[in-house]
Each structure stands twice: as structure tokens, then as C-alpha cells.
Enzyme design. Structure first.
Site, mmCIF file in Angstrom:
data_model
loop_
_atom_site.group_PDB
_atom_site.id
_atom_site.type_symbol
_atom_site.label_atom_id
_atom_site.label_comp_id
_atom_site.label_asym_id
_atom_site.label_seq_id
_atom_site.Cartn_x
_atom_site.Cartn_y
_atom_site.Cartn_z
ATOM 1 N N ASP A 305 0.855 -1.174 0.000
ATOM 2 C CA ASP A 305 0.000 0.000 0.000
ATOM 3 C C ASP A 305 0.899 1.235 0.000
ATOM 4 O O ASP A 305 2.038 1.172 0.467
ATOM 5 C CB ASP A 305 -0.879 -0.036 1.258
ATOM 6 C CG ASP A 305 -1.868 1.100 1.303
ATOM 7 O OD1 ASP A 305 -2.433 1.439 0.243
ATOM 8 O OD2 ASP A 305 -2.077 1.656 2.392
ATOM 9 N N ASP A 604 -2.236 -1.175 5.805
ATOM 10 C CA ASP A 604 -2.597 -0.722 7.138
ATOM 11 C C ASP A 604 -4.076 -0.431 7.300
ATOM 12 O O ASP A 604 -4.545 -0.204 8.411
ATOM 13 C CB ASP A 604 -1.789 0.524 7.525
ATOM 14 C CG ASP A 604 -2.052 1.697 6.586
ATOM 15 O OD1 ASP A 604 -2.757 1.511 5.578
ATOM 16 O OD2 ASP A 604 -1.558 2.803 6.866
ATOM 17 N N ASP A 608 -7.374 -3.053 3.149
ATOM 18 C CA ASP A 608 -6.285 -3.983 2.836
ATOM 19 C C ASP A 608 -6.525 -5.381 3.397
ATOM 20 O O ASP A 608 -5.828 -6.328 3.024
ATOM 21 C CB ASP A 608 -4.961 -3.459 3.414
ATOM 22 C CG ASP A 608 -4.536 -2.146 2.792
ATOM 23 O OD1 ASP A 608 -4.684 -2.010 1.574
ATOM 24 O OD2 ASP A 608 -4.066 -1.262 3.526
#
Length: 867
Positions: A305, A604, A608
């Protein structure tokens, strides 16, 4: 659907209506999928094929009345199960974390009055009152807003707060946080019907693939099992054909099976992994599932990410355009420290820059605070302006004492700008910020040193070209302006005839250590793939700064337009994805897996979680990560540092190397034992070993040094090698240990057996075989510290191997020279001449292995000589 009556008046529900809707829709919570019972978790530890082989061996030993053998085997089996169970007990809690993400309390209108209720009691039709700092308790329609903005990064990956400009059209989502303004929301969906509920369903239905290590060990166990059964059957039938008594041949076959099965291997592997877990934790990588420890070591793709992982999730002003100059701003995040440079040179106080920073600080509703670290309270974009001003020595609280606010024109979607009027007495100044095209359109003059001058059309067009250049590089830009106000200025004219000052360009800054970490990954043969919900230009800019990819960005919309086969063919060439959803992330991981990649996924946010669970190894951020991300992952980075992933990769590779060393060490010894027994039977000789001697070798004299290999230091070149393939056989590279070493051990042992047996003492001959195998295993363990390079110069580097060798040889001497143990193990003391042969053969084996490794290195270009 919410009640039409409530939608019409937006006045909230009555207590009776709320009770009826609660019965209809149920509590505002996420339904839990029934988890695996702890007993089932424990029993699952006994399903490995090698463990099942050991249990079968214990049953046979019990039938034969070998009680001590049964105890030793079952002790190993239960040790393996207990260690694995303890390490995995707290895994798979994704639902509980999602449940905790729901706000525990909510402010709603009930019976025309504000009421603070348990969030689980919120129902469709409720009117929720929202203020800065509140966590949104359900999904709903914003029906009233005053500068309302929400941080949706955890849900969408967007690094910039989303402003809810249009009442009656914009929506707020469960689990997001209000960062600015206030408003009201009409609840439309609760519980599992919310967007978070959809992610919950996705997390619960994702099937986790087996780790490469699990596949390796299971395949190895099956190969060993089949080999053992074939050998036993062959020996049994061959013995019958030679006229041996059936019961005796059955016992011989069982002895062969005991020799072939590496009884200590399951326990040694699980201990190796447990030690690896502890070493990783010291490097801030906390592993939750034991067999995931080494998976990162063979990962060849890391899907990461952007927001909060590669970047700090803290907007930072990077450039200021004012007075015809471009000022570069140093520092990152909310730390109010960084120098200003122009034309490559550091600059001090600049009049135009100071004015721009003052406007940014005074046209601002955020606050900069220092707690454990520097934090922004309010909109991160406004926080970035406060940090910029603080870097120049300008602090909002000091300015406000001299420039109190008189009134404010808040930001909204139609005007795309914000203005505050500040001052005291008869002197007032309007400070404005907003979209550059809007602010420039309201400017009649431009700041110049010592005052201002008229703004020409061509000059305005040139400023917009500079602005477009910045936005094309992924920057978020704001224009700054001001105007002196006198007593004759009408309120409607405040935002007219402004003086244009400059443009600030900001970005969620990459972590300083991330670029180096990405480079280290590249050197280790690992491709870094960025997957973000952010804008494509922003993603591209961050990727280019970090050295990720080739400049190509694929959006979620473009991904939707691609067929399965088309995307499968393209996935290896794409390293940056933008505007993606949780479903897109799963599709990306599936495609990479289909191409044979071992995929690690970092993240995080709530968005996700499904991908973290689906990936071969999910890596969550420990500080900024949401609880659901942590609980859906296999590993958590305690310091949120992308560079820690590189350290974890190194540890993972080192762990696999150490497991491979133990496999080579233990299996080569087992092959030698099997070959000795097999050839003795084929040659018509008596059995050279009894069952308890075989078990003692496998479990103790081999097992303890094998555990010592688990803490062997990681080799310096482990990060210079390419990742191993998903289906790579664990036997690769072990030919020296699985073929040549057993041949030397077998013929040396049989020759010694025949020599001693010539004297007519069968027990002494068996003692000689027993001792030779133990001694050769002790010297071989030193050579096994590296399967590829000589280690004779660092033979004592691993103190645990030295200690276990001394301990096990001491125990063996006790067996040989303590009368009571002589009887238990069916041995006799050896004479000096016997020891001379034992030690000479053992030294020869070590020297041979070291020489063969040196010859192999010399044959590969670039390796040093033994000198």
C-alpha cells in the site's frame, strides 16, 4: 430501506420507531463467522505427514513391546504440536478486529432531542450528529454539513480527507473519522449491510494458501514415507527369499523403518521456526503464524500500500512558488523542521515566502500539537500549511493573538476556496486559499517586493502552466492570496480584487528510508508493486521518487475493463496500481499467484484486510495499521517501517537456509543408517544396530546439534541471491550430503563392523557401528553450517553447535563406560584402537566435505580460492 417519513423531515426517530427498526434490522454490528475451536487447532498440529509417520512408528513399537521407543517418539510428536499450537493460537481474529472498529457510542436525534447511545443500537432512519473527532457508526447520507470532512484512508486508501460538500448527495461510511467541520447524517445501512460489512464477508471467505514451507515439508514427508514402505517391503521379501525366519525379518524391516524416519526433524523444524520468530521480533517484525516465518524469505513480489506504508500519511509542502521563485522545502511529515532552498542554495528569511507562510497559517482551522510526536488536529492539508509556517518560525497561536478572526467564508465545493478576515481596530486583512484557477480568477493584483502590482492575463496563464506542471507530477496545489479590508468593503466583495501571492505544492511524502529499502528489494530479486486507492498522478509521482516500476500506472477502472487472460499476460509488467478497491487487490494477488509468484502484501487499512489474508504472507503496519489489518495479517511491523520488511526478508531467507541445513544433516545420517542395515541384510550379516541405538542417534545425538543449526548466523550473501521458486524442491543443492556423504559413512561403518565382528564379539561390533555413526555425525554438523562454501576457518563460530557436540559426545561416553547404561543400550566399552579408527574416519569425512565445497566454488566464476 430507511423510513420515508424520516427521510422527509431529517428530524430523527421516535423511541418507538427506533425500537421497531431495531427488531427489523437487528443490531449495528458485524456477524461473526464461527471460528476454529482451540481443540481443533491443537489436533491440526498432528496432520503433517511426517508426524503421522512417527505416530505409526510408535504404534508398531508398542505392538512389539518397545516401551522406551514409544515414549521417545511420542515426546517428539507432542513437543512439535505444543510449540506450533502456542505460536498460532492468537491468529485468525479478523472479525473481532472489524467489530472493534465500529464506534462504541453515537450521537443521534431521538424524539427530537440529541441522545448519546450505544453504536449497536443505531438503525436505518436515524439522524447521526457528526463532529470533528467522531468515528462514523454506520453508512449514510450527509443531509447537513458545515465544512464537514472525513479521513477515509483506512477504507479507501485515499491520503487526502474527503470533503462532504453536497448535502443530500455525499455519503459517510462506517469506521471513517470526521477530521473537520460538523454535520448530520441519515443512516441508510448498518451492520453487515455497510461497506465495512462487505469487507468482513470478503475477509471471512478468503481461503489462505499453504505456505511454500508447508508444501515442501509435506512433499518431503510423503517421499520419505513412500520410500520407507518400499524399502521395508523389499527387505522383508528379500529376507524371506534368502530363507530368514518371517518374524525376525519383520523386526528387521521395522528397524529399517525406524532408521529411515528422521524422528527429530519435525521438532527441529518447529524449533527453528520458533527461534526465527524471536529473532524477527528483535528486528520489529512480529510473526503470528509459525510456518509463515520463512515465507517472506522466498517472496519475489511485495505488493505494498502507498498511504502510511511507503509514505507517512502526513501531507507535506514540498514546493512554494512566490515572487517568480521556486522554493524547495526540506523535511517530511509533521515534524516542523526543514530548510528552504532556491536554485540549489539554502535561503533564509524571504519576504514573499514569509507572507505565503503567514497566509497559510491564518487561513486555517487546524492545529499543530506535540504529544509523543508532532500531530495535526484537523484537516491534514491545513496541517501541512501550519508545518510549513512553523519551519519558517511562524506559529499560528502567536499570530492569532495579534490577528483575531472576525469572520470566515468556509470552504465549499462551489467556491473551492476559504477566506478568513482577521485584524483588530480599523485594520483588517482577508486571507484566502483555494484551487489555483479559482483564486487567480478573483485576483486583480500580484504580490511584488515592497507591495503589489497589477496581474496581467499572460502572467496568470503562466502561473496556471506552472500549476499544471506540478499537478501532473502528483502534487496537490493551493493558491494563496490576501486583501486589505476597510470599513467601506461590503461582505460580498471580500473575495474580490485579491492580491495573488503564490502557490504551495504538497504531497504525502515518501518515508526517507523507503527508497533504500526498495533498492535493497530490487537487489534481492524482489519486485515491489504499489497498490493504492489514491489518484494515478500521485501514485506515479511517489513510485518514481522511490524507484518503483517503469512509469506505467494501471487504474482500477482499467483493470475492470481487462479480461482474465489479458490481465494475466500483463500483470508482470505492471508495478503501480491506482484507484483500486479491495476486490481489485484480490484479483492482482490471484494473478500474481497464477504466474507462480510468492506474494507478500503490506497494508494498514480496513480496505487492505482481504488482500492481507489472501497473500502468501500479509504484512500489516503495527502503529498506523487498523486492528483488522493486523489481525488479517501473518506478520506485523512494530515500527511501521518499510525497511523492516527487508530485514524480515533477510531473516526469512536465513531461516530457510537453516532449515535446509538441518534437513541435509539429519536426512544424510538417516540414509547412512538405512544403507548400513540394508547392505548388512543383503550380505547376510547380522543387524549392525538395535532399535534403541537408532532412536538415540536420531533423537538425541543428531537432534541436539540440529537444533543448534537453527541459531546459526545468517550468511552475508543471503540477500544477493534470487528468491527460491514456489515449487522448488528442498532437496536441490544437497547432492553432496544425500549421496557422497552417506556413501563414505556406509562403507566406513560396514568395514569397521566386519573388522570388529571378526573377533567374534557381536555386541562390540554393534557398539563400533553405533559409535562411528555418532562421531561422524558430530564432525559433519560443522560442515553443514554451509551447504555451498567451506567453513573450516569459522568452525567454532556457532558456540551452540560446539556445546551440543561436546554434550552429546559426553553422553555417548557415559553410555559406553557406565555399566548400567551399557545394559540399557546393549553396548560395550571401546578400546583405544577402536577410537583411533572412529576419530580418523570422522576427520576424513569433514575434510572431504570441505574439499568438495571448495572445489565447487572454484569451478564457479568469481569465487575465491581456499587461500
Amino acid at each position: 430501506m430507511p423510513e420515508q417519513k424520516a427521510m422527509a423531515r431529517y428530524a430523527g426517530l421516535s423511541g418507538a420507531e427506533a425500537a421497531r427498526l431495531f427488531r427489523k434490522y437487528g443490531p449495528n454490528e458485524l456477524r461473526e463467522k464461527k471460528g476454529e475451536h482451540v481443540v481443533v487447532k491443537f489436533l491440526r498440529q498432528f496432520t503433517d505427514f511426517l508426524v503421522l509417520l512417527l505416530i505409526a512408528a510408535a504404534i508398531v513399537a508398542q505392538l512389539l513391546g518397545e516401551g522406551l521407543d514409544v515414549i521417545m517418539i511420542l515426546a517428539i510428536v507432542f513437543l512439535h504440536a505444543i510449540i506450533g499450537f502456542v505460536q498460532e493460537y492468537k491468529a485468525e481474529k479478523s472479525f473481532e478486529a472489524l467489530r472493534r472498529m465500529v464506534s462504541p457510542r453515537a450521537n443521534v436525534l431521538r424524539d427530537g432531542k440529541a441522545a448519546n447511545i450505544d453504536a449497536r443500537e443505531v438503525v436505518p432512519g436515524d439522524i447521526v450528529l457528526l463532529e470533528a473527532g467522531d468515528r462514523v457508526p454506520a453508512d449514510g447520507l450527509v443531509v447537513e454539513q458545515y465544512g464537514l470532512a472525513a479521513d477515509e484512508a483506512a477504507l479507501t486508501g485515499e491520503s487526502v480527507p474527503v470533503h462532504k460538500h453536497e448535502a443530500g448527495k455525499d455519503r459517510a461510511w462506517t469506521g471513517t473519522v470526521i477530521v473537520a467541520g460538523r454535520g448530520r447524517m441519515l443512516v441508510e445501512k448498518t451492520g453487515m449491510a455497510t461497506r465495512m460489512g462487505g469487507i468482513t464477508e470478503m475477509v471471512q471467505t478468503v481461503q489462505k494458501e499453504r505456505t511454500p514451507l508447508e508444501v515442501d515439508l509435506d512433499r518431503m514427508g510423503r517421499q520419505l514415507g513412500v520410500g520407507v514402505l518400499v524399502l521395508c517391503a523389499f527387505i522383508f521379501l528379500a529376507g524371506l527369499a534368502r530363507g530368514f525366519e518371517p518374524v525376525g525379518m519383520f523386526l528387521t524391516s521395522v528397524s529399517l523403518a525406524v532408521a529411515a524416519i528422521p524422528e527429530g526433524l519435525p521438532a527441529v523444524v518447529v524449533i527453528t521456526l520458533a527461534v526465527g520468530v524471536q529473532r524477527m521480533s528483535r528486528r520489529n517484525a512480529i510473526v503470528k503464524k509459525l510456518k509463515s516465518v520463512e515465507t517472506l524469505g522466498c517472496a519475489d513480489v511485495i505488493c505494498t500500500d502507498k498511504t502510511g506504508t511507503l509514505t507517512r500519511n502526513e501531507m507535506t509542502v514540498r514546493r512554494v512558488l512566490v515572487g517568480g521563485k521556486v522554493f524547495e522545502v526540506g523535511g517530511s511529515g509533521y515534524e516542523p523542521r526543514g530548510e528552504f532552498r532556491s536554485g540549489g542554495k539554502a535561503v533564509g528569511a524571504d519576504e514573499g515566502l514569509q507572507l505565503a507562510m503567514k497566509i497559510g497559517a491564518l487561513c486555517n482551522n487546524a492545529w499543530l500539537e506535540k504529544k509523543k510526536g508532532w500531530e495535526v488536529v484537523g484537516d491534514p492539508t491545513e496541517g501541512a500549511l501550519l508545518v510549513l509556517a512553523a519551519k519558517g518560525g511562524i506559529w499560528k497561536d502567536e499570530l492569532e493573538r495579534e490577528n483575531p478572526v472576525m469572520f470566515e467564508f468556509p470552504f465549499d465545493s462551489d467556491r473551492k476556496m476559504m477566506t478568513t478576515v482577521r485584524g483588530s481596530g480599523n485594520k483588517h486583512i482577508a486571507y484566502a486559499k483555494g484551487a489555483p484557477e479559482v483564486v487567480l480568477g478573483k485576483c486583480a493584483r500580484i504580490w511584488a517586493r515592497g507591495g503589489s502590482r497589477p496581474l496581467g492575463r499572460g502572467e496568470a496563464e503562466a502561473i496556471m502552466l506552472e500549476n499544471d506542471s506540478l499537478t501532473s507530477k502528483g502534487y496537490r496545489t493551493l493558491a494563496l492570496a490576501y486583501r486589505d479590508i476597510d470599513g467601506k468593503t461590503k461582505k460580498g466583495d471580500v473575495e474580490k480584487a485579491l492580491v495573488f501571492v503564490g502557490i504551495v505544492a504538497m504531497m504525502d511524502s515518501p518515508r526517507p528510508e523507503a527508497k533504500e529499502a526498495v533498492g535493497l528489494c530490487r537487489g534481492a530479486g524482489i519486485r515491489v508493486v504499489m497498490i493504492t486507492g489514491d489518484h494515478p498522478l500521485t501514485a506515479k509521482a511517489v513510485a518514481e521518487e522511490l524507484g518503483i516500476g517503469n512509469g506505467k500506472v494501471l487504474t482500477g477502472e482499467e483493470l475492470d475493463a481487462m479480461g482474465k487472460e489479458e490481465f494475466l499476460g500483463a500483470v508482470d509488467g505492471i508495478s503501480v496500481y491506482a484507484r483500486v478497491s479491495p476486490a481489485h487487490k484480490l484479483r492482482i494477488i490471484d494473478a500474481l499467484n497464477a504466474r507462480g509468484h510468492v506474494v507478500a502484501m503490506t497494508g494498514d487499512g480496513v480496505n487492505d484486510a482481504p488482500a492481507l489474508k489472501k497473500a502468501d504472507i500479509g504484512v500489516a503496519m503495527g502503529i498506523t495499521g487498523t486492528e483488522v489489518a493486523k489481525e488479517s495479517s501473518d506478520m506485523v511491523l512494530a515500527d511501521d517501517n518499510f525497511a523492516t520488511i527487508v530485514a524480515a526478508v533477510e531473516e526469512g531467507r536465513g531461516i530457510y537456509e537453516n532449515i535446509k541445513k538441518t534437513v541435509a544433516f539429519l536426512i544424510s545420517g538417516n540414509i547412512a543408517e538405512v544403507a548400513v542395515i540394508f547392505l548388512a541384510v543383503m550380505l547376510g550379516m547380522p543387524l549392525p544396530l538395535v532399535a534403541i541405538q537408532i532412536l538415540w542417534i536420531n533423537l538425541v545425538t543428531d537432534g541436539l546439534p540440529a537444533v543448534a543449526l537453527a541459531v546459526d548466523p545468517i550468511s552475508g550473501d543471503v540477500m544477493k541471491k534470487m528468491p527460491r521458486q514456489r515449487n522448488e524442491n528442498i532437496w536441490i543443492g544437497m547432492e553432496l550430503y544425500l549421496v557422497e556423504s552417506p556413501i563414505i559413512m556406509t562403507f566406513a561403518t560396514l568395514a569397521s563392523f566386519a573388522w570388529v565382528m571378526g573377533g567374534g564379539d557381536m555386541v562390540l561390533a554393534q557398539t563400533m557401528v553405533f559409535t562411528m555413526l555418532v562421531a561422524m555425525e558430530k564432525t559433519k554438523v560443522f560442515a553443514c553450517r554451509s551447504l555451498e562454501r567451506p567453513v573450516w576457518r569459522e568452525i567454532l563460530a556457532n558456540k551452540w553447535i560446539v556445546l551440543t557436540v561436546l554434550l552429546t559426545m559426553g553422553m555417548h561416553l557415559a553410555i559406553l563406560y557406565v555399566p548400567e547404561l551399557n545394559v540399557l543400550f546393549a553396548v560395550k566399552p571401546l578400546a583405544l584402537e577402536h577410537w583411533a579408527v572412529v576419530l580418523g574416519t570422522s576427520v576424513f569425512l569433514f575434510a572431504y566435505l570441505e574439499m568438495r565445497k571448495w572445489m565447487g566454488m572454484r569451478s564457479r566464476k568469481g569465487f575465491p580460492s581456499i587461500a
